[in-house]
Motif scaffolding. Structure first.
Motif, PDB file in Angstrom:
ATOM      1  N   TYR A  42      63.396  85.404  80.195  1.00  0.00           N
ATOM      2  CA  TYR A  42      63.550  84.977  81.597  1.00  0.00           C
ATOM      3  C   TYR A  42      64.431  85.958  82.366  1.00  0.00           C
ATOM      4  O   TYR A  42      64.107  86.389  83.471  1.00  0.00           O
ATOM      5  CB  TYR A  42      64.155  83.569  81.601  1.00  0.00           C
ATOM      6  CG  TYR A  42      64.465  82.996  82.962  1.00  0.00           C
ATOM      7  CD1 TYR A  42      63.496  82.328  83.687  1.00  0.00           C
ATOM      8  CD2 TYR A  42      65.743  83.105  83.509  1.00  0.00           C
ATOM      9  CE1 TYR A  42      63.772  81.788  84.929  1.00  0.00           C
ATOM     10  CE2 TYR A  42      66.037  82.568  84.755  1.00  0.00           C
ATOM     11  CZ  TYR A  42      65.048  81.907  85.462  1.00  0.00           C
ATOM     12  OH  TYR A  42      65.327  81.380  86.690  1.00  0.00           O
ATOM     13  N   ARG A  43      65.532  86.361  81.760  1.00  0.00           N
ATOM     14  CA  ARG A  43      66.473  87.282  82.386  1.00  0.00           C
ATOM     15  C   ARG A  43      65.834  88.658  82.591  1.00  0.00           C
ATOM     16  O   ARG A  43      65.968  89.257  83.657  1.00  0.00           O
ATOM     17  CB  ARG A  43      67.725  87.411  81.524  1.00  0.00           C
ATOM     18  CG  ARG A  43      68.856  88.209  82.160  1.00  0.00           C
ATOM     19  CD  ARG A  43      69.963  88.498  81.170  1.00  0.00           C
ATOM     20  NE  ARG A  43      69.497  89.179  79.969  1.00  0.00           N
ATOM     21  CZ  ARG A  43      69.151  90.473  79.921  1.00  0.00           C
ATOM     22  NH1 ARG A  43      69.201  91.209  80.990  1.00  0.00           N
ATOM     23  NH2 ARG A  43      68.749  91.007  78.786  1.00  0.00           N
ATOM     24  N   LEU A  50      67.947  75.575  80.954  1.00  0.00           N
ATOM     25  CA  LEU A  50      67.541  75.636  79.555  1.00  0.00           C
ATOM     26  C   LEU A  50      68.235  74.580  78.710  1.00  0.00           C
ATOM     27  O   LEU A  50      67.675  74.108  77.730  1.00  0.00           O
ATOM     28  CB  LEU A  50      67.825  77.028  78.974  1.00  0.00           C
ATOM     29  CG  LEU A  50      66.983  78.156  79.577  1.00  0.00           C
ATOM     30  CD1 LEU A  50      67.440  79.499  79.023  1.00  0.00           C
ATOM     31  CD2 LEU A  50      65.522  77.945  79.330  1.00  0.00           C
ATOM     32  N   ALA A  74      69.668  79.863  85.077  1.00  0.00           N
ATOM     33  CA  ALA A  74      68.808  79.621  83.920  1.00  0.00           C
ATOM     34  C   ALA A  74      69.481  78.889  82.769  1.00  0.00           C
ATOM     35  O   ALA A  74      68.904  77.953  82.238  1.00  0.00           O
ATOM     36  CB  ALA A  74      68.184  80.913  83.436  1.00  0.00           C
ATOM     37  N   PRO A  75      70.691  79.251  82.331  1.00  0.00           N
ATOM     38  CA  PRO A  75      71.274  78.529  81.191  1.00  0.00           C
ATOM     39  C   PRO A  75      71.411  77.025  81.449  1.00  0.00           C
ATOM     40  O   PRO A  75      71.217  76.230  80.530  1.00  0.00           O
ATOM     41  CB  PRO A  75      72.635  79.176  81.010  1.00  0.00           C
ATOM     42  CG  PRO A  75      72.459  80.551  81.548  1.00  0.00           C
ATOM     43  CD  PRO A  75      71.508  80.387  82.707  1.00  0.00           C
ATOM     44  N   LYS A  77      66.046  78.636  72.764  1.00  0.00           N
ATOM     45  CA  LYS A  77      66.462  78.768  74.161  1.00  0.00           C
ATOM     46  C   LYS A  77      67.162  80.090  74.450  1.00  0.00           C
ATOM     47  O   LYS A  77      67.016  80.657  75.518  1.00  0.00           O
ATOM     48  CB  LYS A  77      67.362  77.604  74.559  1.00  0.00           C
ATOM     49  CG  LYS A  77      66.645  76.276  74.533  1.00  0.00           C
ATOM     50  CD  LYS A  77      67.596  75.141  74.804  1.00  0.00           C
ATOM     51  CE  LYS A  77      66.926  73.815  74.584  1.00  0.00           C
ATOM     52  NZ  LYS A  77      67.860  72.697  74.723  1.00  0.00           N
ATOM     53  N   LYS A  78      67.932  80.601  73.477  1.00  0.00           N
ATOM     54  CA  LYS A  78      68.632  81.854  73.714  1.00  0.00           C
ATOM     55  C   LYS A  78      67.657  83.022  73.834  1.00  0.00           C
ATOM     56  O   LYS A  78      67.906  83.967  74.572  1.00  0.00           O
ATOM     57  CB  LYS A  78      69.688  82.116  72.653  1.00  0.00           C
ATOM     58  CG  LYS A  78      69.224  82.115  71.236  1.00  0.00           C
ATOM     59  CD  LYS A  78      70.415  82.271  70.314  1.00  0.00           C
ATOM     60  CE  LYS A  78      70.165  81.692  68.960  1.00  0.00           C
ATOM     61  NZ  LYS A  78      71.384  81.587  68.190  1.00  0.00           N
ATOM     62  N   LEU A  94      73.676  78.439  73.699  1.00  0.00           N
ATOM     63  CA  LEU A  94      72.283  77.992  73.818  1.00  0.00           C
ATOM     64  C   LEU A  94      71.740  77.903  72.402  1.00  0.00           C
ATOM     65  O   LEU A  94      71.822  78.863  71.646  1.00  0.00           O
ATOM     66  CB  LEU A  94      71.434  78.977  74.634  1.00  0.00           C
ATOM     67  CG  LEU A  94      71.636  79.015  76.137  1.00  0.00           C
ATOM     68  CD1 LEU A  94      70.800  80.109  76.756  1.00  0.00           C
ATOM     69  CD2 LEU A  94      71.282  77.675  76.768  1.00  0.00           C
ATOM     70  N   TYR A 100      65.750  82.516  77.232  1.00  0.00           N
ATOM     71  CA  TYR A 100      66.612  82.967  78.321  1.00  0.00           C
ATOM     72  C   TYR A 100      66.571  84.488  78.466  1.00  0.00           C
ATOM     73  O   TYR A 100      66.559  85.006  79.587  1.00  0.00           O
ATOM     74  CB  TYR A 100      68.051  82.487  78.118  1.00  0.00           C
ATOM     75  CG  TYR A 100      68.998  83.048  79.151  1.00  0.00           C
ATOM     76  CD1 TYR A 100      68.835  82.744  80.500  1.00  0.00           C
ATOM     77  CD2 TYR A 100      70.028  83.897  78.789  1.00  0.00           C
ATOM     78  CE1 TYR A 100      69.690  83.273  81.459  1.00  0.00           C
ATOM     79  CE2 TYR A 100      70.885  84.429  79.742  1.00  0.00           C
ATOM     80  CZ  TYR A 100      70.707  84.112  81.070  1.00  0.00           C
ATOM     81  OH  TYR A 100      71.543  84.651  82.014  1.00  0.00           O
ATOM     82  N   GLN A 101      66.532  85.211  77.371  1.00  0.00           N
ATOM     83  CA  GLN A 101      66.491  86.673  77.448  1.00  0.00           C
ATOM     84  C   GLN A 101      65.201  87.150  78.108  1.00  0.00           C
ATOM     85  O   GLN A 101      65.211  88.062  78.935  1.00  0.00           O
ATOM     86  CB  GLN A 101      66.651  87.305  76.063  1.00  0.00           C
ATOM     87  CG  GLN A 101      67.978  87.048  75.407  1.00  0.00           C
ATOM     88  CD  GLN A 101      69.156  87.324  76.317  1.00  0.00           C
ATOM     89  OE1 GLN A 101      69.222  88.348  76.971  1.00  0.00           O
ATOM     90  NE2 GLN A 101      70.084  86.382  76.367  1.00  0.00           N
TER      91      GLN A 101
END
Length: 177
Positions: free
Chosen positions: A156-157, A173, A169-170, A149-150, A145, A153-154
């Protein structure tokens, strides 16, 4: 030449003789009375945050001024205040909670999910992890990612916890600009 003119000229230098760190440029623009930078300063002060022009992290101090300012301009005052308010509520201004990865990840989450998430759940979920989690796990993703975005994503996670939706999610994203 007045001190204000000198500050504004200093902020506009082209880095030929010396490279300005973002804090120096913002500080010069604030001293010079630049409207956007002054607004940014007032918004952070309203949250109880201090802009750390020397980029030395501390309690309730934003050392990642460039990142914070970019996000402020991108998502606007209301979403920015909400995003940083969540970080403050979760980790009480811990220096690691105000790192660039956390600020960027939370601001981007806010840009995508504003009005669609539960702020109380977000704070509860963030409190369960160390403030460095977003940075560490985002870096561990590597190049699968790119960019913000990385970190998004964290966030979001963490928000979703053990939800099965996290796995998708990935893919979502990767479609973002």
């Amino acid at each position: 030449m007045t001190e204000i003119d000198e500050a504004l000229l200093f902020a506009k230098q082209t880095s030929v003789s010396a490279r300005l760190i973002p804090g120096e440029k913002i500080r010069a623009n604030i001293f010079g009375g630049e409207e956007v930078e002054m607004w940014f300063l007032r918004v952070n002060e309203s949250l109880g945050l201090t802009l750390d022009y020397d980029q030395k992290p501390g309690y309730k101090r934003i050392a990642c001024i460039k990142t914070a300012f970019e996000e402020f301009q991108t998502i606007g005052e209301d979403k920015y205040k909400e995003a940083l308010g969540l970080l403050l509520a979760a980790w009480n201004g811990d220096p690691d909670s105000l790192r660039a990865a956390n600020v960027r990840g939370m601001c981007r989450f806010m840009a995508l999910y504003h009005g669609e998430y539960n702020p109380k759940r977000m704070v509860t979920q963030l409190r369960k992890v160390d403030p460095l989690t977003i940075y560490r796990e985002g870096r561990a993703i590597g190049s699968s990612l790119a960019g913000y975005k990385k970190y998004l994503y964290q966030v979001y996670r963490i928000y979703n916890g053990s939800s099965k939706k996290v796995c998708a999610a990935p893919e979502i994203l990767r479609c973002l600009p």
